[in-house]
Each structure stands twice: as structure tokens, then as C-alpha cells.
Design an enzyme around this catalytic site. Sequence first.
Site, PDB file in Angstrom:
ATOM      1  N   CYS A 164      -1.040   1.388  -3.890  1.00 57.58           N
ATOM      2  CA  CYS A 164      -2.284   2.148  -3.930  1.00 57.58           C
ATOM      3  C   CYS A 164      -3.063   1.842  -2.667  1.00 57.58           C
ATOM      4  CB  CYS A 164      -3.103   1.799  -5.166  1.00 57.58           C
ATOM      5  SG  CYS A 164      -3.691   0.101  -5.132  1.00 57.58           S
TER       6      CYS A 164
ATOM      7  N   HIS B 187       0.857  -1.179   0.000  1.00 57.77           N
ATOM      8  CA  HIS B 187       0.000   0.000   0.000  1.00 57.77           C
ATOM      9  C   HIS B 187       0.894   1.230   0.000  1.00 57.77           C
ATOM     10  CE1 HIS B 187      -3.819  -2.004   0.428  1.00 57.77           C
ATOM     11  NE2 HIS B 187      -3.433  -2.641   1.528  1.00 57.77           N
TER      12      HIS B 187
END
Length: 351
Positions: free
Chosen positions: A287, A244
Amino acid sequence: MQRCHQEALKKNRVMLAKQLLLSELMEHMVEKDIITAEMVEMIQAKPGSFSQNVEFLNLLPKRGPNAFSAFCEALRETKQQHLEAIILKTTSNLSQGIARLEHHYGSNLPIPVSESCNSKRPRWIEPMEHSLDNGDGPPIPQVKYCTPKFYHDHQHLAYKLISEPRGLALILSNVHFSSEKDLEYRAGGDVDCTSLEMLFKHLGYQVTVFHDQTAQEMQNALERFSKMPDHRDVDSCIVALLSHGVEGGVYGSDGKLLQLQEAFRLFDNANCPNLQNKPKMFFIQACRGGVSGTHIHLPLPCCCHCICCSMRQTGEWISKMGKNGQIPQAVRKAMQTRKKTSSCVCLHALI
């Protein structure tokens, strides 16, 4: 192992991974001193026959000049002559193709004929395409591979990528995160990691993988990797960060951020002189997954001769990928970039 034999194995890699009966064959390979008992244990530790066959095929080309003939002999001894016949036919076809090119180009053949079968991978031979998700993932676009004429006309613009291995590659993949941050499990992250590892190995890179590292552990791994003396003897470098992320950074498994600019800085000319004037490729898959339209805009690396590739898709699309992973297409597109550049380039792969 001769390069033409390696190419024959690669061209038939998926077929061998599906059909090879490995248990008895490995005993013959141990007897012939091609693999060791420790390697057998490592192969058998893989889950399922397909994964075991893939691991064996990864090892085989690195086991010396007699590995190919011993493998063919072991196939005969284990009543798998049909596989040997397919491999030998591919080898013959590759040799004939090189002979035709020699006749057509003569002394202007872009890769010297005396080396094309033994020490360099023929750049016009189409690499193996393989789906780790049994074909139920997103379609992979057709990649245009360079022809002998294109290579002959453009080789002066290309980086030199002839070392064995082509370079060193580091993959840091985080899929599990601490509960302190609202970071979900990265579904499909393991598929992405395995896809990259197989792709980089297929392209001739020596690959190191670390899973679920904290931000500090990621920083330490990058520092150790950038200082490896083996960079001096190879022609390129790859770093892949799968996690992430937010603007300009990726999360460690502890929810703390690794700043991308700091990671890039480790590979500039001052901190990594062994990679001066060599291409350094960074692949960032970072992301927030479920957030619609989220895309991490990467800072340009502070070192030259650098290509940086990131994913660019919406959260809805990413969530639909699930177990099938997200980035194999972006990686394949980015690996087409062979033109030498003296300035920093940020390559956003649209898939």
C-alpha cells in the site's frame, strides 16, 4: 524427532523462549553432537536472549531422532529440570489425548494412530500463538481450529498437506527505498516479516527470506524459487511480498515496479510443473501507507489452485500500527482456508 515431541516443544515455545538459559546448555548439545559449533555462532549472532532462544528452538526439531532426549538431559545437567518437567507433562497429555481419540474413533480415526505421533501433526491440537510486539500490537482474533469430527467429515475436500516440510515459502520484504521515488520507510515492516517467517516455520514450511530487493532482484528471486526442484517433493507453496505498491504491482527497493501478474505467471502449470494440482498461496502487503483509503486491488493469479490474500485498510489505520506491523492477523485468517478449489480465488482479509 518424533512428532509428539515436536508438538510438546511447540506448545511450550513461548515459555521456553522466555525462560531458557541457553549459554551452558548449548555446550552440552554440542558435546552430544546435536548441534554444531557453527550453529552456536549463528544462534549467538541473534540480538538478545529471546531471539537466541527462538533460533535454537527453530533448529532443535530438525536435529535428528535423539534431539529431544538430549535436550531433556541437557536441561537436567544445567539445573533447568523445571522446564523438562513441563515439556514431559505436555508430551504425556498429548499421548493421552491421542489414545482417547483412538478409543472413540477406532479404525475411523481421521489420522492413522500409528502416524499421528511420529510423522503427522495432529490437526486438532491448537498451535502456539505468540506476539512479537510484547502484546502492545492490535488484538489477534480467535481462530477456530477444526475438531476431529470436522476433519473426519471434510477431509475428502482438503488438499493433501502431509509432506515434510509442508512446502517451500519465499518472503520478499522491502522496508528501505531509494530517494528517487517518494516511498517512505515502511515502519513495522520488519515485524511483519519476522511474524510471517515464524508463522510459516511453525506451520511446517521451509522458509527463505530476502530483504530490500530491487524489482529485478525480486523477479530473479521469484524465478529461481519457482524452478526449485524441491517443489516436486512437497505439497504446497507460499510466496509473500511485503512492500509499497500500486494497482497490480509492488515496488522494489529501487522504486521500480514488479508486475504481480508476471510474478503469478511464474507459478502456472506451464512454468512450474512441479506445483501442478498443489495449492499456491500468495500474501501481498502493498500500500502507499500515508494515503487515506488506498488499497491495492490484486489481479487474479493466472494459475489454478491459487489463493491470493491482500491487506485492506485505510492509510490512517496503517500509520497507527507503527512498529507493531500490519498483517499477522490477515495471514492467520488466510491460513484457515483448506477447502480445495479448482478455480482461482482472491481472498481479501478484512481485519
